[in-house]
Design an enzyme around this catalytic site. Structure first.
Site, PDB file in Angstrom:
ATOM      1  N   TYR A 239       0.802  -1.136   0.696  1.00  0.00           N
ATOM      2  CA  TYR A 239      -0.086   0.033   0.281  1.00  0.00           C
ATOM      3  C   TYR A 239       1.078   1.169  -0.162  1.00  0.00           C
ATOM      4  O   TYR A 239       1.769   1.322   1.080  1.00  0.00           O
ATOM      5  CB  TYR A 239      -1.225   0.034   1.346  1.00  0.00           C
ATOM      6  CG  TYR A 239      -1.475   1.022   1.428  1.00  0.00           C
ATOM      7  CD1 TYR A 239      -1.724   2.457   1.995  1.00  0.00           C
ATOM      8  CD2 TYR A 239      -2.934   1.422   0.521  1.00  0.00           C
ATOM      9  CE1 TYR A 239      -2.452   2.976   2.664  1.00  0.00           C
ATOM     10  CE2 TYR A 239      -3.887   2.843   0.861  1.00  0.00           C
ATOM     11  CZ  TYR A 239      -3.532   3.508   1.781  1.00  0.00           C
ATOM     12  OH  TYR A 239      -4.278   4.355   1.933  1.00  0.00           O
TER      13      TYR A 239
ATOM     14  N   ASP B 172       9.330   2.822  -0.582  1.00  0.00           N
ATOM     15  CA  ASP B 172       8.627   3.738   0.339  1.00  0.00           C
ATOM     16  C   ASP B 172       8.711   3.313   1.420  1.00  0.00           C
ATOM     17  O   ASP B 172       7.651   2.262   1.988  1.00  0.00           O
ATOM     18  CB  ASP B 172       6.615   2.873  -0.375  1.00  0.00           C
ATOM     19  CG  ASP B 172       5.825   3.933   0.417  1.00  0.00           C
ATOM     20  OD1 ASP B 172       4.301   3.453   0.052  1.00  0.00           O
ATOM     21  OD2 ASP B 172       5.893   4.868   1.286  1.00  0.00           O
TER      22      ASP B 172
ATOM     23  N   LYS C 139       4.521   9.351   7.836  1.00  0.00           N
ATOM     24  CA  LYS C 139       4.676   8.892   9.420  1.00  0.00           C
ATOM     25  C   LYS C 139       5.448  10.249  10.507  1.00  0.00           C
ATOM     26  O   LYS C 139       5.446  10.815  10.853  1.00  0.00           O
ATOM     27  CB  LYS C 139       4.540   7.141   9.828  1.00  0.00           C
ATOM     28  CG  LYS C 139       3.276   7.249   9.068  1.00  0.00           C
ATOM     29  CD  LYS C 139       3.192   5.492   8.453  1.00  0.00           C
ATOM     30  CE  LYS C 139       2.105   5.034   8.119  1.00  0.00           C
ATOM     31  NZ  LYS C 139       0.568   5.125   8.028  1.00  0.00           N
TER      32      LYS C 139
HETATM   33  P1  KE4 Z   1      -0.646   8.434   3.917  1.00  0.00           P
HETATM   34  O1  KE4 Z   1      -1.375   9.215   3.407  1.00  0.00           O
HETATM   35  O2  KE4 Z   1      -1.693   7.907   4.915  1.00  0.00           O
HETATM   36  O3  KE4 Z   1       0.420   9.394   5.442  1.00  0.00           O
HETATM   37  O4  KE4 Z   1       0.453   7.617   3.632  1.00  0.00           O
HETATM   38  C1  KE4 Z   1       0.129   6.692   3.009  1.00  0.00           C
HETATM   39  C2  KE4 Z   1       1.221   5.316   3.413  1.00  0.00           C
HETATM   40  C3  KE4 Z   1       1.840   5.564   1.774  1.00  0.00           C
HETATM   41  N1  KE4 Z   1       2.793   4.263   2.568  1.00  0.00           N
HETATM   42  C4  KE4 Z   1       2.551   3.139   3.082  1.00  0.00           C
HETATM   43  C5  KE4 Z   1       4.186   2.453   3.648  1.00  0.00           C
HETATM   44  C6  KE4 Z   1       1.927   3.906   3.696  1.00  0.00           C
HETATM   45  O5  KE4 Z   1       1.740   2.407   5.382  1.00  0.00           O
HETATM   46  C7  KE4 Z   1       0.961   4.717   3.942  1.00  0.00           C
HETATM   47  C8  KE4 Z   1      -0.449   4.608   5.228  1.00  0.00           C
HETATM   48  N2  KE4 Z   1      -0.324   3.069   5.911  1.00  0.00           N
HETATM   49  C9  KE4 Z   1      -2.175   3.347   6.405  1.00  0.00           C
HETATM   50  C10 KE4 Z   1      -1.300   2.745   7.755  1.00  0.00           C
HETATM   51  N3  KE4 Z   1      -0.919   1.039   6.781  1.00  0.00           N
HETATM   52  C11 KE4 Z   1      -2.173   3.941   6.805  1.00  0.00           C
HETATM   53  C12 KE4 Z   1      -3.829   4.330   8.094  1.00  0.00           C
HETATM   54  C13 KE4 Z   1      -4.784   5.029   7.081  1.00  0.00           C
HETATM   55  O6  KE4 Z   1      -4.917   4.595   6.044  1.00  0.00           O
HETATM   56  O7  KE4 Z   1      -5.279   5.763   8.416  1.00  0.00           O
END
Ligand code: KE4
Length: 464
Positions: free
Chosen positions: A177, A272, A300
């Site tokens: 993801y 990523d 994060k």
């Molecule tokens: P954000 O746009 O949610 O800040 O980041 C996206 C993203 C990109 N790359 C990786 C490896 C990530 O884990 C994420 C976001 N992670 C999720 C939880 N696994 C965020 C939680 C959510 O979607 O509320």
């Protein structure tokens, strides 16, 4: 067998002074003795005004058929909900809270900066300081651009790679993801996988055609795509250690093979590290794996709890970004002083605290050891995958989980039951088998031992 179909309101009377403490007890609920009445009412109200009652789908607890506690406050390793239940927190806001909640230095930095102005839409010294700090910790980054989320970081990195190579196709991996940008919602992990929509409606056929998918830890599937599309592939993007289909470690053959293929074909390799960055080591997964990407995306932890993302890498690629180059990307609040102050304070603490990662490793290893013993002692089939302070407890009969196909064999029903008993015992985990758990530096040995005790109690009840 205990039938836990949905979150029951536990009215068990517990010693009042324990009400806000995490104390797994022998009560049938295993509960903290709290109740969830306020959260249940709050969730019902929220659903009238916000789609699904949440501002991010993973928070809905929909797949575990429970009501999400509405959190009122947090401190260190704990979060407290509006009913007054306190939990040991292994979500950590989905990764950012590596220092634990309300670290005094971070709170001070935010409040002092806020008094000088939250955002100007103009360059500030803080942004240059942040760029220097990132470059110091992640040596593969020559130049870095701040954005406001992990999605913005990955979306922009892919656009930059396409603009730099003048190619259209990207490769991503099933179960990974990278945020909710259209190009990534193809066989996506995290909430998309959890809620059963790995390919989201609304993504056009044209966009989807630009994203090729391969299998994680299967270098042959990557080689086949390069053989078929060789010089059309702009970028390969992957989680160097996955968290979004649970924690999966790359094989050496896989991660080095991808590096070689990208080098051979002039394709941009994007790590990523939104989740792994600054968590697995000061320099993230790339430091641990010894493989250098061309671009890295971050998020994060880099914001210390405020909205921050970043992408950076080789100077020759980054120089293609506007205003220096032709590839456009922008953001009203990118690099705003408030977020920079929170993030920079966090990174400096990670960079300058002696033995920080060694301590984190000790805590995380203690938890892994205890959970493994709880699985064995209670004869519960499961695999724990951990690297540093990221871990996943997979409920599976397989003896290893090294691929998306392995992940798909997990017992998500058992997970849901375990999740709810653990939550009622004061252990706050991600409500999905396809996520990572996070240990923070604020987790004490008592927290970890209580977590292990709660897991034992939960397994005993589920096996009865
Ligand atoms: P954000 O746009 O949610 O800040 O980041 C996206 C993203 C990109 N790359 C990786 C490896 C990530 O884990 C994420 C976001 N992670 C999720 C939880 N696994 C965020 C939680 C959510 O979607 O509320």
């Amino acid at each position: 067998m205990i039938n836990i179909s949905s979150r029951i309101i536990y009215n068990n009377k517990m010693d009042k002074n324990k009400q806000n403490k995490v104390v797994p007890n022998s009560h049938p609920s295993g509960g903290v003795g709290g109740s969830y009445t306020k959260s249940i009412a709050a969730f019902s109200e929220a659903q009238k005004h916000i789609p699904g009652g949440v501002n991010s789908p993973v928070r809905s607890f929909k797949n575990v058929n429970a009501t999400p506690p509405f959190i009122a406050s947090a401190s260190g390793s704990k979060v407290t909900d509006i009913d007054g239940n306190t939990y040991i927190d292994y979500v950590g806001s989905w990764g950012p809270m590596l220092l634990g909640h309300t670290h005094p230095d971070v709170v001070k930095a935010i409040s002092e900066t806020a008094a000088l102005g939250a955002s100007f839409g103009a360059p500030t010294l803080l942004e240059t300081e942040m760029a220097l700090q990132i470059k110091k910790m992640v040596p593969s980054i020559d130049s870095v651009r701040m954005v406001n989320s992990g999605t913005e970081a990955t979306m922009s990195a892919v656009r930059l790679a396409r603009g730099y190579t003048k190619r259209d196709l990207i490769i991503k991996f099933e179960g990974c993801y990278h945020g909710h940008h259209d190009s990534f919602l193809i066989k996506a992990g995290s909430g998309a996988l959890t809620l059963g929509q790995p390919n989201s409606p609304g993504v056009t056929k044209g966009i989807a055609a630009g994203t090729l998918t391969a299998k994680y830890n299967d270098i042959e599937t990557v080689k086949q795509l390069f053989e078929k599309h060789s010089e059309e592939i702009a970028a390969v993007i992957l989680e160097p250690v996955t968290g979004n289909m649970g924690v999966i470690l790359p094989s050496k053959e896989f991660i080095t093979g991808i590096r070689e293929l990208c080098t051979q074909h002039g394709t941009v390799l994007i790590f990523d590290e939104v989740m792994t960055g600054f968590r697995l080591a000061k320099g993230g997964a790339q430091e641990i794996l010894g493989v250098t990407p061309d671009l890295t995306t971050l998020g994060k932890i880099i914001g210390g709890g405020l909205p921050v993302g970043a992408y950076g890498g080789k100077q020759e690629i980054m120089d293609h970004l506007a205003p220096k180059g032709p590839v456009y990307q922008a953001g009203t609040l990118s690099g705003n002083p408030l977020a920079m102050a929170a993030g920079l304070t966090t990174l400096k603490l990670l960079d300058e605290t002696e033995g920080f990662y060694e301590q984190l490793e000790e805590k995380s290893a203690r938890l892994e050891k205890g959970l493994k013993k709880a699985l064995v002692d209670n004869n519960v089939p499961g695999v724990i995958t951990r690297i540093g302070s990221m871990f996943t407890l997979f409920f599976t009969k397989e003896d290893k989980v090294e691929s998306f196909d392995d992940v798909c064999k997990c017992d998500t029903e058992f997970f849901a039951k375990y999740f709810k008993i653990a939550l009622d015992s004061g252990i706050y985990m991600a409500p999905s088998q396809f996520e990572a758990g996070f240990v923070s530096i604020a987790h004490s040995n008592e927290d970890i031992d209580l977590t292990i005790e709660a897991a034992n109690a939960a397994f005993k009840r589920l096996k009865d």
